[in-house]
Design an enzyme around this catalytic site. Structure first.
Site, PDB file in Angstrom:
ATOM      1  CB  SER A   1     -27.304 -25.715 -14.396  1.00 61.37           C
ATOM      2  OG  SER A   1     -27.316 -25.765 -15.793  1.00 61.37           O
TER       3      SER A   1
ATOM      4  CG  ASP B   1     -23.658 -27.627 -15.747  1.00 64.61           C
ATOM      5  OD1 ASP B   1     -24.442 -27.383 -14.818  1.00 64.61           O
ATOM      6  OD2 ASP B   1     -24.271 -28.023 -16.798  1.00 64.61           O
TER       7      ASP B   1
END
Length: 334
Positions: A76, A192
């Site tokens: 991320s 993610d």
């Protein structure tokens, strides 16, 4: 035995996701050349959105002590900071750029409203934003070894990207489920990386490093009443039932193709699973691995408060230095 080429095996930490994490490395085409002497250092940078600016402070503190990581693994926002560092940006350069940013410089430039593949935003503008940061760079061609961690939305499997277009990999690793559409990547659909791997320290086990540092920038439950309440709700019987329902909805239609509803259901099921463990304090680490929690005092969308997050990262690394020093001394004694 000569110090060059000598490597101490890292004791892998327990898998981040309950029940274990299965990792798949996609295309390892080799790594950048490592230093010929001294310990080989790896850092694993976790997510946290704007809180992830703390990673800049951690890198600055390491360099001030004469340590420049050979390997960077990121998930991320940690992947974004890691990518800039692997490209050759210094912590001072990253600090200057970050402290000039305001929220209006980021958020309006990454959203492209329009329901797409079970998400609110398609993610094309997010990738364009990352391309503005890293150009057309490829992961395998960077001057410093980088790995980007994402999550397969269909299997929940951790996927470690070590080759391919960097901007696309960053988009995948930062695609929050339900907000940004999954990113197609070699037959997979990626979201993610923080969903399954908030701080990917154990990913460094495959890189032959002598010192492994995992850096967290997320909110800990002890610091957030809202997080504690959300986690309790997810862990409740109703929350578990909702998670099973969403996971089942995502699987039930698999034979008829994967549509946006299926994708959203699978993504939300994974997100709920992650929320169930969200905010757990990071373990101290064992062997030659060490976790550092930065606890930046800012909201995850406050891109205008980079200075506070960077300072928190610097201070956290300084506080962790005795543990780092002991691990370096153990290496030197070999």
């Amino acid at each position: 035995m000569a110090r060059a080429g000598r490597s101490v095996l890292i004791r892998c930490l327990s898998a981040a996701r309950r029940g274990g994490v299965h990792s798949r490395v996609l295309h390892d085409h080799g790594t950048a050349a490592s230093r010929s002497s001294g310990p080989r250092i790896g850092v694993a940078l976790g997510g946290g959105s704007a809180r992830g600016y703390a990673h800049i402070g951690v890198l600055a503190a390491l360099e001030r002590r004469g340590l420049s990581p050979d390997v960077v693994v990121g998930t991320s926002f940690g992947a974004v900071i890691g990518a800039l560092y692997a490209l050759g940006r210094s912590p001072d350069e990253m600090r200057a750029e970050a402290e000039r940013l305001r929220r209006r410089d980021v958020l309006p430039r990454i959203v492209d409203v329009g329901l797409a593949d079970g998400a609110l935003f398609a993610g094309r503008r997010l990738e364009a934003y990352f391309r503005g940061l890293v150009g057309d760079a490829r992961i395998e061609a960077l001057p410093r070894t980088l790995a980007v961690v994402a999550t397969d939305v269909d299997s929940g499997e951790r996927v470690v990207l070590r080759a391919g277009r960097l901007a696309t990999a960053l988009r995948a690793s930062a695609s929050l489920p339900g907000l940004f559409a999954p990113v197609p990547w070699e037959g997979r659909r990626l979201i993610d990386g923080g969903i399954g791997t908030p701080v990917p320290l154990d990913t460094l086990a495959g890189f032959g490093v002598d010192l492994a540092l995992g850096v967290g920038a997320g909110v800990e439950a002890r610091d957030s009443r809202g997080l504690r309440l959300a986690r309790s709700a997810v862990r409740s019987p109703l929350g578990r039932r909702l998670q099973r329902t969403l996971a089942g909805a995502g699987r039930s239609r698999a034979g008829r193709g994967v549509g946006p509803v299926d994708t959203l259901a699978r993504a939300l099921a994974l997100a709920l699973d992650a929320w169930g463990a969200a905010g757990d304090a990071l373990p101290a680490g064992e062997g030659h691995a060490l976790h550092v929690q930065t606890r930046p005092p800012i909201h995850w969308l406050r891109f205008d408060r980079a200075a506070a997050a960077i300072a928190a990262g610097d201070a956290a690394m300084e506080s962790a230095w005795p543990g780092v020093g002991r691990r370096l001394a153990a290496f030197a004694a070999l």
